[in-house]
Scaffold this motif. Sequence first.
Motif, PDB file in Angstrom:
ATOM      1  N   THR A  50      84.981 -28.467  21.119  1.00 57.33           N
ATOM      2  CA  THR A  50      86.191 -27.633  21.072  1.00 57.33           C
ATOM      3  C   THR A  50      87.146 -27.999  22.199  1.00 57.33           C
ATOM      4  O   THR A  50      88.361 -27.965  22.023  1.00 57.33           O
ATOM      5  CB  THR A  50      85.858 -26.133  21.127  1.00 57.33           C
ATOM      6  OG1 THR A  50      85.096 -25.861  22.291  1.00 57.33           O
ATOM      7  CG2 THR A  50      85.113 -25.684  19.893  1.00 57.33           C
ATOM      8  N   THR A  54      90.836 -29.269  21.553  1.00 57.05           N
ATOM      9  CA  THR A  54      91.937 -28.535  22.172  1.00 57.05           C
ATOM     10  C   THR A  54      92.845 -29.475  22.942  1.00 57.05           C
ATOM     11  O   THR A  54      94.068 -29.362  22.878  1.00 57.05           O
ATOM     12  CB  THR A  54      91.394 -27.451  23.115  1.00 57.05           C
ATOM     13  OG1 THR A  54      90.540 -26.600  22.362  1.00 57.05           O
ATOM     14  CG2 THR A  54      92.490 -26.636  23.728  1.00 57.05           C
ATOM     15  N   GLN A  80      88.696 -21.748  22.324  1.00 57.99           N
ATOM     16  CA  GLN A  80      88.219 -22.632  23.361  1.00 57.99           C
ATOM     17  C   GLN A  80      87.984 -21.862  24.652  1.00 57.99           C
ATOM     18  O   GLN A  80      87.039 -22.136  25.380  1.00 57.99           O
ATOM     19  CB  GLN A  80      89.221 -23.767  23.581  1.00 57.99           C
ATOM     20  CG  GLN A  80      88.682 -24.948  24.325  1.00 57.99           C
ATOM     21  CD  GLN A  80      88.849 -24.850  25.803  1.00 57.99           C
ATOM     22  OE1 GLN A  80      89.767 -24.186  26.283  1.00 57.99           O
ATOM     23  NE2 GLN A  80      87.990 -25.497  26.533  1.00 57.99           N
TER      24      GLN A  80
END
Length: 82
Positions: A50, A54, A80
Amino acid sequence: MSAAIKKIKNFLTVFKAHWSKPYEGRHIPNKEVVAYGVGGMGVHFAITITGCFTLSSTNFFVGSCIGLQPMHLQYILLLQIS
């Protein structure tokens, strides 16, 4: 070489013997230690993936190129962070 092979075989024998029953003087069997280790790797993997996603998609230019709306980027950031 044979000494190393003997040590490995001895380790595996002792490890299997204490798979469900802990070592004397210890409270956790090897099965739980392995389960905690695998679970920890899974959590670390999810956080890392993640984080990488991100970093690449929260740039508004990159996000718009791959079809993400600004609100989707905010959702990704919330996932996140939490």
